[in-house]
Scaffold this active site. Structure first.
Site, PDB file in Angstrom:
ATOM      1  N   TRP A 155      -3.989 -11.908  34.429  1.00  0.00           N
ATOM      2  CA  TRP A 155      -3.264 -11.278  35.531  1.00  0.00           C
ATOM      3  C   TRP A 155      -2.732 -12.268  36.553  1.00  0.00           C
ATOM      4  O   TRP A 155      -1.822 -11.947  37.315  1.00  0.00           O
ATOM      5  CB  TRP A 155      -4.164 -10.269  36.251  1.00  0.00           C
ATOM      6  CG  TRP A 155      -5.493 -10.836  36.683  1.00  0.00           C
ATOM      7  CD1 TRP A 155      -6.675 -10.750  36.011  1.00  0.00           C
ATOM      8  CD2 TRP A 155      -5.772 -11.584  37.875  1.00  0.00           C
ATOM      9  NE1 TRP A 155      -7.676 -11.396  36.700  1.00  0.00           N
ATOM     10  CE2 TRP A 155      -7.144 -11.914  37.854  1.00  0.00           C
ATOM     11  CE3 TRP A 155      -5.007 -12.001  38.971  1.00  0.00           C
ATOM     12  CZ2 TRP A 155      -7.768 -12.647  38.869  1.00  0.00           C
ATOM     13  CZ3 TRP A 155      -5.606 -12.729  39.984  1.00  0.00           C
ATOM     14  CH2 TRP A 155      -6.973 -13.046  39.932  1.00  0.00           C
ATOM     15  N   ASN A 156      -3.278 -13.478  36.617  1.00  0.00           N
ATOM     16  CA  ASN A 156      -2.950 -14.342  37.760  1.00  0.00           C
ATOM     17  C   ASN A 156      -1.584 -15.006  37.674  1.00  0.00           C
ATOM     18  O   ASN A 156      -0.991 -15.348  38.694  1.00  0.00           O
ATOM     19  CB  ASN A 156      -4.053 -15.381  37.991  1.00  0.00           C
ATOM     20  CG  ASN A 156      -4.357 -16.212  36.765  1.00  0.00           C
ATOM     21  OD1 ASN A 156      -3.981 -15.864  35.650  1.00  0.00           O
ATOM     22  ND2 ASN A 156      -5.051 -17.316  36.968  1.00  0.00           N
ATOM     23  N   LYS A 179      -0.399  -8.428  24.651  1.00  0.00           N
ATOM     24  CA  LYS A 179      -1.239  -7.502  25.391  1.00  0.00           C
ATOM     25  C   LYS A 179      -1.485  -8.121  26.769  1.00  0.00           C
ATOM     26  O   LYS A 179      -2.281  -9.045  26.920  1.00  0.00           O
ATOM     27  CB  LYS A 179      -2.565  -7.275  24.647  1.00  0.00           C
ATOM     28  CG  LYS A 179      -3.401  -6.128  25.214  1.00  0.00           C
ATOM     29  CD  LYS A 179      -4.241  -6.625  26.365  1.00  0.00           C
ATOM     30  CE  LYS A 179      -5.020  -5.499  27.016  1.00  0.00           C
ATOM     31  NZ  LYS A 179      -5.558  -5.917  28.326  1.00  0.00           N
ATOM     32  N   PRO A 180      -0.766  -7.646  27.817  1.00  0.00           N
ATOM     33  CA  PRO A 180      -0.955  -8.207  29.155  1.00  0.00           C
ATOM     34  C   PRO A 180      -2.216  -7.656  29.818  1.00  0.00           C
ATOM     35  O   PRO A 180      -2.803  -6.670  29.353  1.00  0.00           O
ATOM     36  CB  PRO A 180       0.303  -7.750  29.901  1.00  0.00           C
ATOM     37  CG  PRO A 180       0.633  -6.433  29.261  1.00  0.00           C
ATOM     38  CD  PRO A 180       0.253  -6.588  27.802  1.00  0.00           C
ATOM     39  N   ALA A 181      -2.628  -8.275  30.906  1.00  0.00           N
ATOM     40  CA  ALA A 181      -3.787  -7.807  31.659  1.00  0.00           C
ATOM     41  C   ALA A 181      -3.531  -6.413  32.209  1.00  0.00           C
ATOM     42  O   ALA A 181      -2.402  -6.062  32.563  1.00  0.00           O
ATOM     43  CB  ALA A 181      -4.095  -8.770  32.796  1.00  0.00           C
ATOM     44  N   GLY A 232      -7.879 -16.734  29.499  1.00  0.00           N
ATOM     45  CA  GLY A 232      -8.814 -15.889  30.235  1.00  0.00           C
ATOM     46  C   GLY A 232     -10.166 -16.544  30.355  1.00  0.00           C
ATOM     47  O   GLY A 232     -10.291 -17.776  30.338  1.00  0.00           O
ATOM     48  N   SER A 233     -11.200 -15.733  30.460  1.00  0.00           N
ATOM     49  CA  SER A 233     -12.536 -16.241  30.716  1.00  0.00           C
ATOM     50  C   SER A 233     -13.149 -16.894  29.480  1.00  0.00           C
ATOM     51  O   SER A 233     -12.821 -16.554  28.345  1.00  0.00           O
ATOM     52  CB  SER A 233     -13.451 -15.110  31.191  1.00  0.00           C
ATOM     53  OG  SER A 233     -13.781 -14.244  30.123  1.00  0.00           O
ATOM     54  N   GLU A 254      -7.186 -20.896  26.192  1.00  0.00           N
ATOM     55  CA  GLU A 254      -7.180 -21.590  27.490  1.00  0.00           C
ATOM     56  C   GLU A 254      -8.137 -20.814  28.374  1.00  0.00           C
ATOM     57  O   GLU A 254      -7.847 -19.694  28.797  1.00  0.00           O
ATOM     58  CB  GLU A 254      -5.763 -21.634  28.072  1.00  0.00           C
ATOM     59  CG  GLU A 254      -5.624 -22.619  29.209  1.00  0.00           C
ATOM     60  CD  GLU A 254      -5.626 -21.949  30.570  1.00  0.00           C
ATOM     61  OE1 GLU A 254      -6.670 -22.036  31.257  1.00  0.00           O
ATOM     62  OE2 GLU A 254      -4.626 -21.344  30.937  1.00  0.00           O
ATOM     63  N   LEU A 255      -9.304 -21.425  28.660  1.00  0.00           N
ATOM     64  CA  LEU A 255     -10.410 -20.686  29.257  1.00  0.00           C
ATOM     65  C   LEU A 255     -10.696 -21.146  30.682  1.00  0.00           C
ATOM     66  O   LEU A 255      -9.815 -21.627  31.379  1.00  0.00           O
ATOM     67  CB  LEU A 255     -11.639 -20.827  28.345  1.00  0.00           C
ATOM     68  CG  LEU A 255     -11.391 -20.448  26.869  1.00  0.00           C
ATOM     69  CD1 LEU A 255     -12.629 -20.700  26.027  1.00  0.00           C
ATOM     70  CD2 LEU A 255     -10.943 -18.997  26.761  1.00  0.00           C
ATOM     71  N   CYS A 288      -6.719 -21.008  37.321  1.00  0.00           N
ATOM     72  CA  CYS A 288      -7.713 -21.681  36.474  1.00  0.00           C
ATOM     73  C   CYS A 288      -7.792 -23.178  36.728  1.00  0.00           C
ATOM     74  O   CYS A 288      -8.824 -23.796  36.443  1.00  0.00           O
ATOM     75  CB  CYS A 288      -7.415 -21.405  35.009  1.00  0.00           C
ATOM     76  SG  CYS A 288      -5.742 -21.854  34.518  1.00  0.00           S
ATOM     77  N   GLU A 387     -17.029 -21.285  38.814  1.00  0.00           N
ATOM     78  CA  GLU A 387     -15.643 -21.122  39.249  1.00  0.00           C
ATOM     79  C   GLU A 387     -15.568 -19.980  40.265  1.00  0.00           C
ATOM     80  O   GLU A 387     -15.914 -18.847  39.956  1.00  0.00           O
ATOM     81  CB  GLU A 387     -14.768 -20.808  38.039  1.00  0.00           C
ATOM     82  CG  GLU A 387     -13.283 -20.777  38.314  1.00  0.00           C
ATOM     83  CD  GLU A 387     -12.480 -20.566  37.038  1.00  0.00           C
ATOM     84  OE1 GLU A 387     -11.328 -21.021  37.006  1.00  0.00           O
ATOM     85  OE2 GLU A 387     -12.996 -19.960  36.081  1.00  0.00           O
TER      86      GLU A 387
END
Length: 483
Positions: A155-156, A179-181, A232-233, A254-255, A288, A387
């Site tokens: 989402w960011n 698939k977006p947030a 994401g996470s 990419e976490l 991130c 984080e």
């Protein structure tokens, strides 16, 4: 923007060139700055996911065989449409995720740059010829698209995190399902409109919203999905790795990150302050690669904090659509509560609040947190180990280069790190010693389309951007010809 209904074309799924999902249940998209519902979007599940994958699989047969010059023209056209509609897309982004409008405009340009870059890279997918093993043998290496791609985005950065995946996928000859947030689907839907306007063939680009667990599981179990790319996470990334095993999918992740910023005694303090502000408070600290912990050498510790406090005191918090706002709302109450927990833990263990240290919950959907500096923090505080994802800066002093490298690398994450020094010898040694995929040396905003973005350790697998960014979307075929 007034409340809109799911029957509007731009708030539906985009599958095989059609806007669908009117018959499905829906969920609300809420403006985090006001708490108002700005849209309702489809609550899709496995059935819709399978339909989108099938559409992408069918379209792949022709799209993958299209000349790279033609794919390049389509990608470039989408970028041109983005630039022409910058204000429209930026406003949608601010409405659904809260970042200041100036930042949203910047993201549109940044997002379009990935399409522009990969429109060129589409022409540069090269194979090679290898000397044969005998006089009657010839060997070729051919690069071909991996197949249908499933992209799960956060989402960011609701535009850039899509185009950073969409650009190389289309350039390589892949088709894609996005698939977006749940918090920010409207920017993604607008991008689908631009793809439609650009004339991209039906089924090449698809998008659906809904239950993340159900959609994700449908992606992972479907053998026609050959690649999954996720931002994401780390926790979700690990789950996707486990799920990818059954069909041995190509996977890019990419976490999470926990970026250190190191300020040495020979740093340009004014430059370091400007960099810390730009990195830490962009998107309210909800990025991130933003600075998450600062280490300052003792001899300049007080000087830096004084200058940093002065700069932070000028930042304005508020609705991102209002003039002069530097920091928007937290994305949701859970994000706010995490920030508050980190600050309270630090203070209880001896940290001092230099500025900020408080927030405001206006209602269940609207939370703001003041830009905050904590000094005299220590390694045992939660804020130095997790984080934060908010506008909070903990500052710890250090004495030697060896000591601060140990501090910086003492993390399971290795996405981005920053340092400021005017000494080239010191800087070269520090750069080589940092276990991070991205290092900013006197540069706190290193991201750019032509450079490889990604992390080490638990911060991910693979790279996005640069010439490396198209590699995960390509398969290597070795052909041995006997004459």
């Amino acid at each position: 923007m007034s409340e809109v209904q799911v029957t509007e074309k731009k708030h539906l799924n985009f599958i095989n060139g059609e806007w669908t999902g009117v018959e499905l249940g829906s969920f609300d998209v809420i403006n985090p700055a006001t708490g108002k519902v700005i849209a309702n979007v489809p609550k899709s599940g496995k059935k819709e996911t399978d339909e989108a994958v099938e559409a992408a699989h069918t379209a792949y047969q022709s799209w993958s065989k299209l000349a790279s010059t033609e794919r390049s023209q389509y990608i470039r056209k989408v970028a041109e449409i983005m630039h022409a509609n910058k204000e429209e897309l930026a406003k949608i982004m601010t409405l659904e995720m809260g970042k200041p409008l100036a930042e949203s405009r910047g993201e549109v340009i940044y997002a379009a740059s990935f399409l522009e870059w990969y429109a060129e890279e589409a022409r540069r997918v090269y194979g090679r010829t290898i000397p044969g093993k005998s006089a009657n043998n010839r060997i070729q290496v051919v690069r071909q698209p991996v197949g249908v791609v499933a992209a799960i985005t956060p989402w960011n950065f609701p535009a850039a995190m899509i185009t950073r995946k969409l650009g190389p996928a289309l350039a390589a000859g892949c088709t894609i399902v996005i698939k977006p947030a749940e918090s920010t689907p409207l920017t993604a839907m607008k991008l689908m409109e631009y793809c439609e306007e650009a004339g991209i063939p039906n089924g090449v680009v698809n998008l659906l919203t809904g239950n993340p667990g159900e959609i994700g599981e449908a992606f992972m179990s479907n053998p026609k999905v050959r690649k999954v790319t996720f931002t994401g996470s780390t926790a979700v990334g690990k789950q996707l790795i486990r799920q990818s095993a059954d069909t041995v999918k190509n996977i890019s992740l990419e976490l999470g990150g926990h970026a250190p910023l190191i300020i040495f005694e020979d740093a340009d303090i004014e430059k370091a302050v400007q960099g810390a502000i730009a990195s830490k408070f962009r998107n309210a600290g909800q990025t991130c690669i933003c600075v998450n912990r600062i280490y300052v050498q003792s001899s300049v510790y007080d000087k830096f904090i004084t200058a940093f406090k002065e700069a932070v005191s000028r930042l304005k918090v508020g609705n991102g659509l209002n003039d002069g706002v530097d920091i928007g709302p937290m994305i949701n109450k859970a994000g706010y509560e995490k920030v508050e927990k980190h600050v309270q833990d630090a203070v209880s263990k001896g940290a001092e609040v230099v500025i900020g240290g408080r927030g405001e919950i206006i209602n269940e959907n609207v939370c703001y947190y003041q830009p905050t500096i904590l000094k005299d923090v220590s390694a045992d505080m939660v804020v130095m180990n997790e984080e934060t994802f908010g506008p909070v800066v903990p500052i710890q002093r250090f004495e030697t280069d060896e000591e601060v490298i140990e501090y910086a690398n003492n993390s399971p994450y290795g996405l981005a790190a920053y340092f400021y020094t005017e000494n080239v010898t010191r800087g070269t040694k520090i750069m080589e010693s940092l276990d991070f995929g991205i290092v900013g040396w006197n540069d706190a905003l290193p991201s750019t389309a032509q450079a490889p973005f990604g992390g080490m350790k638990e911060s991910g697998i693979g790279r996005e951007g640069g010439i490396e960014g198209i590699e995960p979307y390509l398969e290597t075929k070795y052909v041995s010809l006997g004459l």
